[in-house]
Design a protein around this motif. Structure first.
Motif, short mmCIF file in Angstrom:
data_model
loop_
_atom_site.label_atom_id
_atom_site.label_comp_id
_atom_site.label_asym_id
_atom_site.label_seq_id
_atom_site.Cartn_x
_atom_site.Cartn_y
_atom_site.Cartn_z
N GLU A 1 -32.24 -19.89 -38.12
CA GLU A 1 -30.82 -19.46 -37.39
C GLU A 1 -30.91 -19.72 -36.12
OE1 GLU A 1 -26.83 -18.34 -37.03
OE2 GLU A 1 -27.96 -18.90 -39.02
N GLN A 2 -32.05 -19.52 -35.31
CA GLN A 2 -32.24 -19.83 -34.09
C GLN A 2 -32.36 -21.53 -33.64
OE1 GLN A 2 -36.07 -19.22 -32.27
NE2 GLN A 2 -35.12 -18.39 -30.24
N ARG A 3 -32.77 -21.86 -34.34
CA ARG A 3 -32.96 -23.19 -34.08
C ARG A 3 -31.42 -24.07 -34.18
NH1 ARG A 3 -36.39 -27.78 -33.24
NH2 ARG A 3 -35.20 -29.55 -33.00
N GLN A 4 -30.74 -23.58 -35.37
CA GLN A 4 -29.33 -24.32 -35.37
C GLN A 4 -28.19 -23.63 -34.51
OE1 GLN A 4 -28.48 -22.34 -39.34
NE2 GLN A 4 -29.15 -24.09 -40.63
N ARG A 5 -28.43 -22.63 -33.81
CA ARG A 5 -27.62 -22.06 -32.69
C ARG A 5 -27.95 -22.99 -31.43
NH1 ARG A 5 -26.91 -15.54 -33.27
NH2 ARG A 5 -26.21 -15.63 -35.26
N MET A 6 -29.48 -23.25 -31.33
CA MET A 6 -29.80 -23.90 -30.06
C MET A 6 -29.09 -25.32 -29.98
SD MET A 6 -33.79 -22.50 -29.00
CE MET A 6 -34.51 -23.08 -30.29
N ASP A 7 -29.43 -25.93 -31.51
CA ASP A 7 -28.61 -27.19 -31.62
C ASP A 7 -27.37 -27.44 -31.21
OD1 ASP A 7 -31.35 -28.18 -32.07
OD2 ASP A 7 -31.18 -28.19 -34.30
N LYS A 8 -26.54 -26.47 -31.68
CA LYS A 8 -25.33 -26.34 -31.49
C LYS A 8 -24.95 -26.20 -29.81
CE LYS A 8 -21.08 -23.84 -33.15
NZ LYS A 8 -20.78 -22.75 -33.86
N LEU A 9 -25.48 -25.35 -29.48
CA LEU A 9 -25.28 -25.30 -27.91
C LEU A 9 -25.63 -26.48 -27.08
CD1 LEU A 9 -27.03 -21.70 -27.40
CD2 LEU A 9 -24.53 -22.26 -27.08
N ALA A 10 -26.80 -27.19 -27.46
CA ALA A 10 -27.39 -28.25 -26.75
C ALA A 10 -26.26 -29.35 -27.12
CB ALA A 10 -28.60 -28.81 -27.30
N ALA A 11 -25.78 -29.36 -28.15
CA ALA A 11 -24.78 -30.52 -28.52
C ALA A 11 -23.47 -30.64 -27.72
CB ALA A 11 -24.45 -30.66 -29.85
N ARG A 12 -23.03 -29.38 -26.96
CA ARG A 12 -21.82 -29.51 -26.65
C ARG A 12 -22.25 -29.39 -24.95
NH1 ARG A 12 -19.01 -24.31 -27.25
NH2 ARG A 12 -17.37 -25.23 -26.33
N LYS A 13 -21.47 -30.25 -24.26
CA LYS A 13 -21.53 -30.36 -22.76
C LYS A 13 -21.28 -29.34 -22.05
CE LYS A 13 -20.33 -34.04 -19.56
NZ LYS A 13 -19.60 -35.06 -19.23
N ALA A 14 -20.45 -28.22 -22.55
CA ALA A 14 -20.19 -27.10 -21.86
C ALA A 14 -21.00 -25.88 -21.72
CB ALA A 14 -18.69 -26.48 -22.19
N THR A 15 -21.86 -26.03 -22.80
CA THR A 15 -23.05 -25.03 -23.16
C THR A 15 -24.44 -25.62 -23.01
OG1 THR A 15 -22.63 -25.36 -25.37
CG2 THR A 15 -21.44 -23.64 -24.49
N ALA A 16 -24.86 -27.00 -22.95
CA ALA A 16 -26.13 -27.55 -23.10
C ALA A 16 -27.06 -26.75 -22.09
CB ALA A 16 -25.94 -29.01 -23.10
N TRP A 17 -26.48 -26.66 -20.96
CA TRP A 17 -27.23 -25.82 -19.94
C TRP A 17 -28.06 -24.68 -20.22
CZ3 TRP A 17 -26.33 -21.05 -18.32
CH2 TRP A 17 -25.11 -20.48 -18.75
N ARG A 18 -27.58 -24.05 -21.39
CA ARG A 18 -28.04 -22.79 -21.98
C ARG A 18 -29.54 -22.71 -22.65
NH1 ARG A 18 -23.33 -19.56 -24.76
NH2 ARG A 18 -25.18 -18.03 -24.99
N VAL A 19 -29.64 -24.22 -22.99
CA VAL A 19 -30.91 -24.42 -23.80
C VAL A 19 -31.88 -25.25 -23.17
CG1 VAL A 19 -31.66 -25.26 -26.09
CG2 VAL A 19 -29.37 -24.18 -25.77
N SER A 20 -32.99 -24.93 -23.13
CA SER A 20 -34.19 -25.68 -22.28
C SER A 20 -35.23 -26.19 -23.22
CB SER A 20 -34.71 -24.90 -21.17
OG SER A 20 -35.50 -23.57 -21.92
N LYS A 21 -36.11 -26.96 -22.84
CA LYS A 21 -37.29 -27.51 -23.78
C LYS A 21 -38.09 -26.34 -23.96
CE LYS A 21 -37.52 -32.02 -21.70
NZ LYS A 21 -38.19 -33.04 -20.95
N GLU A 22 -38.31 -25.28 -23.04
CA GLU A 22 -39.03 -24.12 -23.37
C GLU A 22 -38.32 -23.42 -24.51
OE1 GLU A 22 -39.52 -20.02 -20.92
OE2 GLU A 22 -40.50 -21.67 -20.06
N ASP A 23 -37.16 -23.14 -24.69
CA ASP A 23 -36.34 -22.47 -25.66
C ASP A 23 -36.87 -23.32 -27.10
OD1 ASP A 23 -35.09 -20.71 -24.14
OD2 ASP A 23 -33.47 -22.14 -23.69
#
Length: 180
Positions: free
Chosen positions: A114-136
């Motif tokens: 679930e965490q991975r799916q949510r991070m992928d969804k955040l990373a896919a959107r330009k408005a929320t991509a900043w919320r996910v890092s390589k460290e995440d």
């Protein structure tokens, strides 16, 4: 105090909680990693400085806990150091409770997938991509290591005066209902 996995929905929960409150007597605090100056001080010094005045309250987006759980999982501190820090936290929270503070702590829990799916969804959107890092993503890869650190932290710091409420956050609506 709100803690939990990255992408577990802490920001959404905090936003909804804050919208229901009168803003005059509370502060919202997002705990950042310690600065070089803060690292020179005792472990909880900067957190003592951030607690609200008597009669006010604060909502913490993370707090002093990542300096135990995350640092332990990433190998920045040993298990022995983590246990010592958890003892310090218990004494810190006990002192606040003895002074009349009400401490409510919520840990938002989600699984690795679930965490991975949510991070992928955040990373896919330009408005929320900043919320996910390589460290995440790296932490997600090491999910089991973080899970063990979180489980130990929750077990050792769940006290009668500062109990943890573990909130299953796979469904955001259910998580919100459990917090309210």
């Amino acid at each position: 105090l709100f803690d939990g996995w990255n992408a577990a929905g802490k920001g959404s929960v905090l936003r909804n909680v804050i919208l229901t409150l009168d803003p005059r007597n509370f502060t919202a605090k997002s705990t950042l990693p310690p600065t070089v100056e803060e690292l020179r001080e005792p472990f909880l010094w900067r957190h003592w400085c951030s607690i609200p005045q008597w009669g006010d309250f604060a909502i913490y987006d993370k707090s002093w806990y990542p300096e135990v759980s995350n640092d332990r999982a990433m190998g920045k501190i040993t298990a022995k150091e983590a246990v010592a820090r958890m003892g310090s936290i218990n004494r810190f929270e006990r002192q606040m409770a003895d002074d009349g503070a009400l401490i409510l702590m919520f840990f938002l829990h989600i699984g690795k997938k679930e965490q991975r799916q949510r991070m992928d969804k955040l990373a896919a959107r330009k408005a929320t991509a900043w919320r996910v890092s390589k460290e995440d993503y790296s932490r997600n890869k090491d999910y089991d290591k973080f899970l063990r650190a979180y489980e130990d932290m929750l077990a050792r710091t769940d006290t009668s005066y500062a109990p943890w409420h573990v909130v299953p956050a796979h469904d955001r609506r259910i998580a919100m209902a459990q917090i309210y």
